[in-house]
Motif scaffolding. Structure first.
Motif, mmCIF file in Angstrom:
data_model
loop_
_atom_site.group_PDB
_atom_site.id
_atom_site.type_symbol
_atom_site.label_atom_id
_atom_site.label_comp_id
_atom_site.label_asym_id
_atom_site.label_seq_id
_atom_site.Cartn_x
_atom_site.Cartn_y
_atom_site.Cartn_z
ATOM 1 N N LYS A 160 0.833 -1.202 0.000
ATOM 2 C CA LYS A 160 0.000 0.000 0.000
ATOM 3 C C LYS A 160 0.871 1.257 0.000
ATOM 4 C CE LYS A 160 -1.356 1.768 3.774
ATOM 5 N NZ LYS A 160 -0.936 3.188 3.632
ATOM 6 N N ASN A 161 1.872 1.283 0.853
ATOM 7 C CA ASN A 161 2.792 2.419 0.882
ATOM 8 C C ASN A 161 3.551 2.558 -0.431
ATOM 9 O OD1 ASN A 161 2.015 2.916 3.532
ATOM 10 N ND2 ASN A 161 3.666 1.677 4.389
ATOM 11 N N PHE A 162 3.828 1.422 -1.051
ATOM 12 C CA PHE A 162 4.511 1.441 -2.340
ATOM 13 C C PHE A 162 3.627 2.069 -3.409
ATOM 14 C CE2 PHE A 162 6.703 -0.213 -6.021
ATOM 15 C CZ PHE A 162 8.025 -0.286 -5.612
ATOM 16 N N PHE A 163 2.360 1.712 -3.420
ATOM 17 C CA PHE A 163 1.415 2.274 -4.392
ATOM 18 C C PHE A 163 1.224 3.771 -4.183
ATOM 19 C CE2 PHE A 163 -0.975 -1.997 -5.057
ATOM 20 C CZ PHE A 163 0.041 -2.413 -5.906
ATOM 21 N N GLN A 164 1.328 4.223 -2.945
ATOM 22 C CA GLN A 164 1.126 5.637 -2.653
ATOM 23 C C GLN A 164 2.220 6.519 -3.252
ATOM 24 O OE1 GLN A 164 0.786 5.619 1.645
ATOM 25 N NE2 GLN A 164 -1.442 5.680 1.555
ATOM 26 N N GLN A 165 3.360 5.928 -3.562
ATOM 27 C CA GLN A 165 4.465 6.698 -4.145
ATOM 28 C C GLN A 165 4.249 6.991 -5.626
ATOM 29 O OE1 GLN A 165 8.073 4.559 -3.360
ATOM 30 N NE2 GLN A 165 7.773 4.541 -1.146
ATOM 31 N N ILE A 166 3.318 6.318 -6.244
ATOM 32 C CA ILE A 166 3.054 6.550 -7.668
ATOM 33 C C ILE A 166 2.300 7.868 -7.821
ATOM 34 C CG2 ILE A 166 1.876 5.660 -9.718
ATOM 35 C CD1 ILE A 166 2.294 2.857 -8.643
ATOM 36 N N PRO A 167 2.780 8.773 -8.671
ATOM 37 C CA PRO A 167 2.134 10.094 -8.811
ATOM 38 C C PRO A 167 0.679 9.985 -9.248
ATOM 39 C CG PRO A 167 4.301 10.085 -9.854
ATOM 40 C CD PRO A 167 3.993 8.665 -9.487
ATOM 41 N N ASP A 168 -0.144 10.835 -8.676
ATOM 42 C CA ASP A 168 -1.558 10.854 -9.044
ATOM 43 C C ASP A 168 -1.758 11.292 -10.492
ATOM 44 O OD1 ASP A 168 -2.196 10.082 -6.477
ATOM 45 O OD2 ASP A 168 -2.466 12.137 -5.758
ATOM 46 N N GLY A 169 -0.766 12.013 -11.042
ATOM 47 C CA GLY A 169 -0.898 12.480 -12.418
ATOM 48 C C GLY A 169 -1.019 11.363 -13.423
ATOM 49 N N LEU A 170 -0.353 10.242 -13.151
ATOM 50 C CA LEU A 170 -0.452 9.096 -14.060
ATOM 51 C C LEU A 170 -1.872 8.540 -14.075
ATOM 52 C CD1 LEU A 170 2.869 7.185 -13.303
ATOM 53 C CD2 LEU A 170 2.315 8.469 -15.352
ATOM 54 N N GLU A 171 -2.471 8.422 -12.910
ATOM 55 C CA GLU A 171 -3.829 7.885 -12.834
ATOM 56 C C GLU A 171 -4.837 8.864 -13.425
ATOM 57 O OE1 GLU A 171 -4.805 6.422 -8.990
ATOM 58 O OE2 GLU A 171 -2.783 5.676 -8.598
ATOM 59 N N ASP A 172 -4.629 10.148 -13.181
ATOM 60 C CA ASP A 172 -5.543 11.144 -13.751
ATOM 61 C C ASP A 172 -5.493 11.125 -15.274
ATOM 62 O OD1 ASP A 172 -6.221 11.887 -11.199
ATOM 63 O OD2 ASP A 172 -4.775 13.545 -11.107
ATOM 64 N N ALA A 173 -4.284 10.981 -15.823
ATOM 65 C CA ALA A 173 -4.156 10.919 -17.277
ATOM 66 C C ALA A 173 -4.844 9.676 -17.830
ATOM 67 C CB ALA A 173 -2.683 10.922 -17.667
ATOM 68 N N ALA A 174 -4.729 8.557 -17.097
ATOM 69 C CA ALA A 174 -5.385 7.331 -17.546
ATOM 70 C C ALA A 174 -6.902 7.458 -17.493
ATOM 71 C CB ALA A 174 -4.918 6.157 -16.687
ATOM 72 N N LYS A 175 -7.411 8.119 -16.462
ATOM 73 C CA LYS A 175 -8.862 8.307 -16.359
ATOM 74 C C LYS A 175 -9.382 9.203 -17.487
ATOM 75 C CE LYS A 175 -9.193 7.615 -11.365
ATOM 76 N NZ LYS A 175 -9.513 8.232 -10.044
ATOM 77 N N ILE A 176 -8.598 10.216 -17.849
ATOM 78 C CA ILE A 176 -8.997 11.079 -18.967
ATOM 79 C C ILE A 176 -9.097 10.279 -20.257
ATOM 80 C CG2 ILE A 176 -8.234 13.016 -20.395
ATOM 81 C CD1 ILE A 176 -7.070 14.273 -17.886
ATOM 82 N N ASP A 177 -8.216 9.287 -20.397
ATOM 83 C CA ASP A 177 -8.240 8.419 -21.588
ATOM 84 C C ASP A 177 -9.320 7.356 -21.509
ATOM 85 O OD1 ASP A 177 -6.152 9.806 -22.695
ATOM 86 O OD2 ASP A 177 -4.610 8.472 -21.899
#
Length: 293
Positions: A160-177
Motif C-alpha cells: 500500500k505504501n509502495f502504491f502511494q508513491q506513484i504520482p496521481d498524475g499518471l492515474e488522472d491521465a489514464a482516467k482522462i483516456d
C-alpha cells in the motif's frame, strides 16, 4: 574519484571493506557447499568426519534412496502446484486490496487499515482457524494451503505504501483516456511496481514451498502431501532403518547424514533457481522512465 587520485586512507578502507565482504560471503556460501558435498559423498567418507567442500567418493546413493519411489516426484509436483497457484492468489488479492487502501478518497480507509493492523497482533488461533477451514469444505484439498494465507497483513501494508508513491498524475491521465480503476491497476500501477511484486512474490513462493504445519493440519491424504512432509518422512524412515540395523559399525547404504543433506538440497535448490529470474527487478527503480521532466 579515480583509483590514481585516492588517498592512502581511502585505499586501505576499500581494501578492508572488500576483505570483510569476501569473508562474509564465504561464511554464507561454505555451509551450502558443505551440504551439497555431503549429499554426493559416500557414507563411509562422511563417517570419517571433517569439513568437506567437494564430494569424496562421489555417489548418488542418497538421491537414489529419496527417489526410489514415485512418492518424491509426486510430492515435488504438488509443491510446485501449490507454490505457483498459491503465489498467484497471494499477489492478486494483496494487490487488489492494497490499491484501494492506497487511495485517500476511499471511505472507511482508516477503519479498514486498523482492522488489518489488528490481524498482525491478534489471531483467531489454531483451532478456530481449523474449524473455519473445515466449515468451508477445504479440508484435504489444496485450497486449504492457499486460501487461508491469501493475504499477508505486513506485505499488504508495505505494498500500500509502495502504491502511494506513484504520482496521481499518471492515474488522472489514464482516467482522462477512459481507463477504469481496474485498468489503471493492471495497466499502470502493477507494471510500475514490478520490483515490489517480484519481492513479495518471492516471499510468498518461499512460504508455499516450505509449507509444513498447515499441510499436517489440513491434508489427510498422503497422495496430496507436499515435498516438506515427504522429506520429513524419509529422514525419519532412514533413522529407523539405522536404529534397527544389527551392523551399526558399518555405515551401510542409508546413512541419515547424507539423506538429510540431500533432503536439504532438494528442498532448497528449486527456490534458488527461481531467484535469478526475479533478481533484476529488485534493483530497478519503481518510477524509472515513467515520469519525465
Amino acid at each position: 574519484m579515480t583509483i590514481e587520485n585516492r588517498t592512502m586512507g581511502s585505499k586501505v578502507f576499500h581494501a578492508v571493506n572488500a576483505s570483510l565482504l569476501l569473508l562474509f560471503s564465504l561464511i554464507t556460501v561454505i555451509p551450502f557447499l558443505y551440504i551439497l558435498a555431503v549429499s554426493f559423498t559416500s557414507p563411509a567418507e562422511v563417517v570419517k568426519g571433517g569439513l568437506m567442500l567437494f564430494p569424496k567418493e562421489f555417489t548418488l546413493a542418497a538421491y537414489r534412496y529419496i527417489f526410489s519411489t514415485d512418492t518424491m516426484v509426486r510430492a515435488i509436483l504438488v509443491s510446485v502446484y501449490i507454490t505457483v497457484f498459491g503465489t498467484a492468489i497471494n499477489l492478486f488479492f494483496t494487490s487488489i486490496t492494497a490499491y484501494p487502501l492506497a487511495r485517500s478518497t476511499l471511505k472507511g480507509r482508516r477503519t479498514i487499515l486498523l482492522l488489518v493492523l489488528l490481524t498482525m497482533l491478534f489471531s483467531g488461533g489454531m483451532i478456530p482457524t481449523y474449524f473455519v477451514v473445515k466449515a468451508f469444505g477445504m479440508i484435504n484439498t489444496y485450497w486449504s494451503l492457499m486460501i487461508p494465507t491469501a493475504i499477508s497483513a505486513f506485505n499488504l501494508i508495505v505494498l500500500k505504501n509502495f502504491f502511494q508513491q506513484i504520482p496521481d498524475g499518471l492515474e488522472d491521465a489514464a482516467k482522462i483516456d477512459g481507463c477504469s480503476d481496474l485498468g489503471i491497476l493492471f495497466r499502470i500501477v502493477l507494471p510500475l511496481s514490478l520490483p515490489a511484486m517480484a519481492t513479495f512474490g518471492l516471499f510468498y513462493a518461499v512460504g508455499h514451498w516450505n509449507t509444513y504445519f498447515n499441510a499436517v493440519m489440513y491434508i489427510n491424504d498422503s497422495v496430496k502431501f507436499p515435498v516438506q512432509i515427504v522429506l520429513r518422512q524419509i529422514v525419519l524412515l532412514s533413522q529407523d532403518q539405522i536404529g534397527d540395523s544389527t551392523t551399526q559399525q558399518d555405515p551401510g547404504d542409508y546413512l541419515p547424514q547424507t539423506i538429510r543433506m540431500a533432503s536439504i538440497v532438494i528442498a532448497t535448490v528449486p527456490i534458488l533457481l527461481v531467484y535469478p529470474f526475479l533478481q533484476k527487478h529488485f534493483a530497478k527503480g519503481v518510477m524509472l522512465g515513467s515520469v519525465k521532466g
